[in-house]
Write a protein that holds these residues in place. Structure first.
Motif, PDB file in Angstrom:
ATOM      1  N   TYR A   1       0.834  -1.206   0.000  1.00 38.80           N
ATOM      2  CA  TYR A   1       0.000   0.000   0.000  1.00 38.80           C
ATOM      3  C   TYR A   1       0.866   1.253   0.000  1.00 38.80           C
ATOM      4  O   TYR A   1       0.566   2.230  -0.700  1.00 38.80           O
ATOM      5  CB  TYR A   1      -0.921  -0.012   1.213  1.00 38.80           C
ATOM      6  N   GLY A   2       1.946   1.228   0.758  1.00 42.40           N
ATOM      7  CA  GLY A   2       2.839   2.376   0.774  1.00 42.40           C
ATOM      8  C   GLY A   2       3.473   2.629  -0.584  1.00 42.40           C
ATOM      9  O   GLY A   2       3.559   3.773  -1.051  1.00 42.40           O
ATOM     10  N   PHE A   3       3.921   1.561  -1.253  1.00 43.82           N
ATOM     11  CA  PHE A   3       4.557   1.729  -2.563  1.00 43.82           C
ATOM     12  C   PHE A   3       3.549   2.097  -3.651  1.00 43.82           C
ATOM     13  O   PHE A   3       3.877   2.839  -4.581  1.00 43.82           O
ATOM     14  CB  PHE A   3       5.269   0.437  -2.966  1.00 43.82           C
ATOM     15  N   ALA A   4       2.337   1.572  -3.555  1.00 42.67           N
ATOM     16  CA  ALA A   4       1.374   1.734  -4.644  1.00 42.67           C
ATOM     17  C   ALA A   4       0.532   2.995  -4.526  1.00 42.67           C
ATOM     18  O   ALA A   4       0.171   3.597  -5.550  1.00 42.67           O
ATOM     19  CB  ALA A   4       0.450   0.510  -4.702  1.00 42.67           C
ATOM     20  N   ARG A   5       0.210   3.433  -3.296  1.00 41.45           N
ATOM     21  CA  ARG A   5      -0.782   4.505  -3.168  1.00 41.45           C
ATOM     22  C   ARG A   5      -0.249   5.751  -2.463  1.00 41.45           C
ATOM     23  O   ARG A   5      -0.871   6.809  -2.570  1.00 41.45           O
ATOM     24  CB  ARG A   5      -1.997   3.993  -2.382  1.00 41.45           C
ATOM     25  N   LEU A   6       0.855   5.660  -1.760  1.00 45.97           N
ATOM     26  CA  LEU A   6       1.373   6.823  -1.038  1.00 45.97           C
ATOM     27  C   LEU A   6       2.542   7.432  -1.790  1.00 45.97           C
ATOM     28  O   LEU A   6       3.247   6.748  -2.539  1.00 45.97           O
ATOM     29  CB  LEU A   6       1.813   6.417   0.377  1.00 45.97           C
ATOM     30  N   LYS A   7       2.752   8.713  -1.581  1.00 39.30           N
ATOM     31  CA  LYS A   7       3.868   9.433  -2.190  1.00 39.30           C
ATOM     32  C   LYS A   7       4.827   9.872  -1.099  1.00 39.30           C
ATOM     33  O   LYS A   7       4.438  10.574  -0.161  1.00 39.30           O
ATOM     34  CB  LYS A   7       3.352  10.643  -2.970  1.00 39.30           C
ATOM     35  N   PHE A   8       6.087   9.462  -1.226  1.00 42.05           N
ATOM     36  CA  PHE A   8       7.104   9.845  -0.260  1.00 42.05           C
ATOM     37  C   PHE A   8       8.446   9.878  -0.967  1.00 42.05           C
ATOM     38  O   PHE A   8       8.635   9.282  -2.031  1.00 42.05           O
ATOM     39  CB  PHE A   8       7.136   8.894   0.941  1.00 42.05           C
ATOM     40  N   THR A   9       9.384  10.560  -0.360  1.00 42.15           N
ATOM     41  CA  THR A   9      10.701  10.734  -0.964  1.00 42.15           C
ATOM     42  C   THR A   9      11.430   9.397  -1.062  1.00 42.15           C
ATOM     43  O   THR A   9      11.510   8.651  -0.080  1.00 42.15           O
ATOM     44  CB  THR A   9      11.540  11.717  -0.132  1.00 42.15           C
ATOM     45  N   GLY A  10      11.963   9.116  -2.232  1.00 36.50           N
ATOM     46  CA  GLY A  10      12.724   7.886  -2.432  1.00 36.50           C
ATOM     47  C   GLY A  10      11.876   6.655  -2.674  1.00 36.50           C
ATOM     48  O   GLY A  10      12.383   5.535  -2.581  1.00 36.50           O
ATOM     49  N   ARG A  11      10.591   6.847  -3.003  1.00 33.63           N
ATOM     50  CA  ARG A  11       9.711   5.692  -3.179  1.00 33.63           C
ATOM     51  C   ARG A  11      10.197   4.790  -4.310  1.00 33.63           C
ATOM     52  O   ARG A  11      10.270   3.570  -4.146  1.00 33.63           O
ATOM     53  CB  ARG A  11       8.287   6.163  -3.460  1.00 33.63           C
ATOM     54  N   LYS A  12      10.554   5.372  -5.449  1.00 35.02           N
ATOM     55  CA  LYS A  12      11.001   4.560  -6.578  1.00 35.02           C
ATOM     56  C   LYS A  12      12.312   3.852  -6.276  1.00 35.02           C
ATOM     57  O   LYS A  12      12.527   2.698  -6.677  1.00 35.02           O
ATOM     58  CB  LYS A  12      11.147   5.437  -7.823  1.00 35.02           C
ATOM     59  N   LEU A  13      13.210   4.524  -5.558  1.00 39.16           N
ATOM     60  CA  LEU A  13      14.486   3.906  -5.201  1.00 39.16           C
ATOM     61  C   LEU A  13      14.273   2.722  -4.267  1.00 39.16           C
ATOM     62  O   LEU A  13      14.837   1.640  -4.481  1.00 39.16           O
ATOM     63  CB  LEU A  13      15.396   4.941  -4.542  1.00 39.16           C
ATOM     64  N   PHE A  14      13.458   2.918  -3.234  1.00 41.31           N
ATOM     65  CA  PHE A  14      13.201   1.824  -2.294  1.00 41.31           C
ATOM     66  C   PHE A  14      12.470   0.664  -2.975  1.00 41.31           C
ATOM     67  O   PHE A  14      12.718  -0.502  -2.660  1.00 41.31           O
ATOM     68  CB  PHE A  14      12.388   2.336  -1.101  1.00 41.31           C
ATOM     69  N   PHE A  15      11.580   0.986  -3.893  1.00 49.40           N
ATOM     70  CA  PHE A  15      10.874  -0.072  -4.612  1.00 49.40           C
ATOM     71  C   PHE A  15      11.849  -0.867  -5.490  1.00 49.40           C
ATOM     72  O   PHE A  15      11.759  -2.100  -5.576  1.00 49.40           O
ATOM     73  CB  PHE A  15       9.768   0.537  -5.464  1.00 49.40           C
TER      74      PHE A  15
END
Length: 298
Positions: free
Chosen positions: A115-129
């Motif tokens: 849910y955090g990766f798919a629906r929330l926006k936060f700094t570094g999301r793409k990197l952590f994914f």
């Protein structure tokens, strides 16, 4: 004076083509069904052979390869049930406890991470994914020694904690990726409507997103059930007390390195150990197909 009925009009070329195409289609379907039945029979042969072997004396299992036993030995089932240090029901219950808790852990932790990766926006999301996906390419045996050292320092050896705790910490990247792809297929308007109604991120996940993700949850549950139920290496490393053994470890005890293996009893207990997996798969098959079919759509 009788009037002869008008002669039937000859079939038109388009009609002939349509009939010929329908005939080819029926022949093609029949051929595909025959091929699928043959492939299914080949794939079912090992299972049928195991069931047949569970009803044969151990001395003729590898000499009589027919599916119909030349000699019957139905006593393999009651003998195998009590052949080990503990009744086989103990190992079934142990495996069932680990499976249920593992499913619960994966559903809770992986769904929250997804849910955090798919629906929330936060700094570094793409990197952590991307880093999370990178862990899928890391062989599990590479982590075996450091994990064992950590669990030994925590005094968790010969307990179920090493087999259960990682499932509650979202360590399986495949299930996270599966749920992320499913959640991305849901309309963003759902989050906006929930936000207008005063829902925070967790309330939106619990009341809006989670009920719509049941196919993905069912897929995760089925995959977790099959993988954990058949897991051999993990319990072999961390469990030393026979009272804590799971079904794969119990089945391994039927095989004697000195040549006194109880093959008939082992096949009998193997067949019984497959029953929960088959039943769980049949019960959740429609959700599994739906979850896989809709994963990745956007």
């Amino acid at each position: 004076m009788s009037i002869a009925p008008p002669a039937a009009a000859p079939p038109q070329p388009d009609e002939d083509h349509h009939l010929e195409r329908a005939s080819r289609s029926r022949r093609s379907r029949f051929t595909r069904h025959v091929l699928l039945c043959l492939v299914g029979a080949v794939m079912m042969y090992p299972l049928l052979w195991m069931v047949s072997s569970s009803l044969k004396p151990s001395r003729i299992i590898f000499t009589d390869l027919s599916l119909w036993p030349a000699e019957w030995e139905p006593g393999n089932y009651p003998d195998g049930w009590f052949a080990l240090e503990q009744p086989f029901s103990v190992y079934l219950v142990n495996s069932l406890v680990i499976v249920v808790l593992s499913i619960l852990g994966n559903l809770i932790s992986c769904s929250l991470a997804a849910y955090g990766f798919a629906r929330l926006k936060f700094t570094g999301r793409k990197l952590f994914f991307a880093l999370m996906l990178g862990t899928m390419m890391l062989p599990g045996h590479v982590l075996l020694v450091p994990q064992y050292i950590v669990f030994a320092k925590l005094d968790w050896i010969n307990t179920y904690y090493p087999l259960l705790v990682p499932n509650f910490l979202a360590t399986n990247a495949f299930y996270i990726f599966l749920m992320v792809q499913f959640m991305r297929s849901l309309p963003r308007e759902l989050d906006e409507a929930a936000r207008i109604d005063g829902c925070g991120p967790f309330r939106t996940f619990w009341s809006v997103i989670m009920p719509l993700c049941m196919p993905a949850f069912a897929t995760t549950a089925i995959f977790t059930f099959i993988s954990v139920w058949n897991e051999f290496f993990g319990p072999l490393i961390y469990l030393t007390d026979s009272e804590l053994y799971t079904v794969p470890l119990a089945l391994r005890q039927f095989v004697d390195s000195e040549g006194q293996s109880q093959w008939g009893q082992m096949f009998a207990m193997s067949f019984l150990s497959l029953a929960p997996v088959i039943g769980f798969f049949i019960a959740g098959q429609k959700y599994l197909v739906k979850g896989i079919a809709t994963t990745g759509l956007k």
